[in-house]
Write an enzyme that holds these catalytic residues in place. Structure first.
Site, PDB file in Angstrom:
ATOM      1  N   PRO A   2     -19.204  28.589  31.910  1.00 51.10           N
ATOM      2  CA  PRO A   2     -19.504  30.321  32.901  1.00 51.10           C
ATOM      3  C   PRO A   2     -18.754  29.335  34.414  1.00 51.10           C
ATOM      4  O   PRO A   2     -19.182  28.495  35.328  1.00 51.10           O
ATOM      5  CB  PRO A   2     -20.780  30.483  33.863  1.00 51.10           C
ATOM      6  CG  PRO A   2     -21.624  30.778  32.583  1.00 51.10           C
ATOM      7  CD  PRO A   2     -21.229  28.937  32.096  1.00 51.10           C
ATOM      8  N   GLU A   3     -17.036  29.590  34.850  1.00 44.30           N
ATOM      9  CA  GLU A   3     -16.982  29.880  35.641  1.00 44.30           C
ATOM     10  C   GLU A   3     -16.861  30.623  36.748  1.00 44.30           C
ATOM     11  O   GLU A   3     -17.513  31.902  36.742  1.00 44.30           O
ATOM     12  CB  GLU A   3     -15.503  29.615  35.387  1.00 44.30           C
ATOM     13  CG  GLU A   3     -15.413  28.606  34.350  1.00 44.30           C
ATOM     14  CD  GLU A   3     -13.911  27.785  34.387  1.00 44.30           C
ATOM     15  OE1 GLU A   3     -13.156  28.600  34.736  1.00 44.30           O
ATOM     16  OE2 GLU A   3     -13.873  27.020  32.717  1.00 44.30           O
ATOM     17  N   ARG A 259     -11.245  17.387  28.060  1.00 48.07           N
ATOM     18  CA  ARG A 259     -11.874  18.887  27.886  1.00 48.07           C
ATOM     19  C   ARG A 259     -10.016  19.534  27.068  1.00 48.07           C
ATOM     20  O   ARG A 259      -9.438  18.578  27.468  1.00 48.07           O
ATOM     21  CB  ARG A 259     -11.476  19.758  28.566  1.00 48.07           C
ATOM     22  CG  ARG A 259     -13.310  19.553  29.703  1.00 48.07           C
ATOM     23  CD  ARG A 259     -14.054  19.948  29.296  1.00 48.07           C
ATOM     24  NE  ARG A 259     -14.446  20.839  28.836  1.00 48.07           N
ATOM     25  CZ  ARG A 259     -14.922  21.682  30.073  1.00 48.07           C
ATOM     26  NH1 ARG A 259     -15.565  22.245  30.910  1.00 48.07           N
ATOM     27  NH2 ARG A 259     -15.711  23.360  29.592  1.00 48.07           N
TER      28      ARG A 259
END
Length: 275
Positions: A2-3, A259
């Site tokens: 979640p951002e 990432r």
């Protein structure tokens, strides 16, 4: 994970769920790392109306009665769910029981999330919150603010955008989306940007957040689009090997800062990018 937009949606949902209701009691599995830095006594004492609900970056800050508060971080798999009394919720690490009987669960399968109960007056000084950089939704994000935050960095753009001490809340997904909207290669460095590109990047970040807030879950469950089987609404993230939505060139990916980064080699040319 979640951002900023997902956490902001969680904040808005909690405000809606608590509207006209009071927290009657809390329950938690206190031996779990969900409560690793929390004062369990304070958590058990939380009650009354939700007096404040703010967010900075990926952190939620809640204030209840008697001057007590809670910092919540969703981690990779944490979410809040509202359920009827007696409903079983798998991986529920904490429960907030309302006077209506409804139960708000903090569900977190992998337990990377955290609930930190403490006096509300101490929340702003908590290291996890105090070190955060500018929040695009709370503080706004002008070109000047963006340049001040990352302009001197020699890191690749995407890595700099994900630095929470520079810009709070942006993560892997929305940094990639913003760079695609701005037509900037993720490996460019901030000092190479032109004034026009700085404007495009600031606009791209704002548009990415606005888009995400309009496409989050609804009802009594917050859905995060990264979950298996969820429809992918993104322009570039998670689309490696598929045609670019803008030019039909095949989307590529590479590892950056540990990432996976997604980009379009045609729309986001590598000219001026760092090696």
């Amino acid at each position: 994970m979640p951002e900023l937009p997902e956490v902001e949606f969680a904040r808005r949902s909690l405000v809606r769920w608590f509207d006209g209701k009071k927290l009657q009691r809390t329950e938690g599995d206190f031996k779990l790392r969900t409560f690793r830095d929390s004062d369990v006594g304070i958590f058990q004492s939380l009650k009354g109306p939700l007096k404040s609900a703010t967010r900075r970056g990926k952190y939620l800050m809640l204030g209840f009665g008697d001057g007590l508060g809670l910092i919540a971080h969703l981690g990779m798999t944490g979410k809040f769910l509202k359920r009827a009394p007696g409903d079983e919720v798998k991986w529920s690490r904490a429960r907030f029981i309302l006077n209506s009987g409804d139960v708000i669960h903090f569900q977190d399968p992998r337990m990377f999330g955290q609930l930190d109960a403490l006096p509300a007056s101490e929340i702003p000084a908590r290291k996890s919150v105090a070190k955060l950089g500018i929040d695009p939704l709370v503080d706004g994000l002008s070109v000047a603010q963006l340049q001040e935050a990352i302009g001197a960095s020699k890191q690749p753009l995407k890595v700099a955008l994900m630095d929470q001490e520079r810009i709070a809340g942006l993560g892997n997904i929305h940094a990639a989306e913003a760079l695609f909207r701005a037509k900037l290669h993720p490996s460019r460095t901030p000092p190479t940007l032109t004034p026009k590109e700085w404007s495009a990047l600031a606009k791209g970040i704002r548009e990415t957040i606005d888009f995400a807030l309009k496409h989050e879950g609804d009802g009594d469950e917050i859905e995060y689009v990264e979950e298996p089987g969820a429809k992918n609404p993104f322009l570039i993230y998670g689309r490696a090997g598929t045609p670019c939505r803008r030019c039909k060139t095949k989307v590529q990916s590479f590892t950056q800062g540990g990432r996976t980064t997604h980009f379009c080699p045609h729309c986001q040319p590598k000219k001026g990018a760092s090696k």
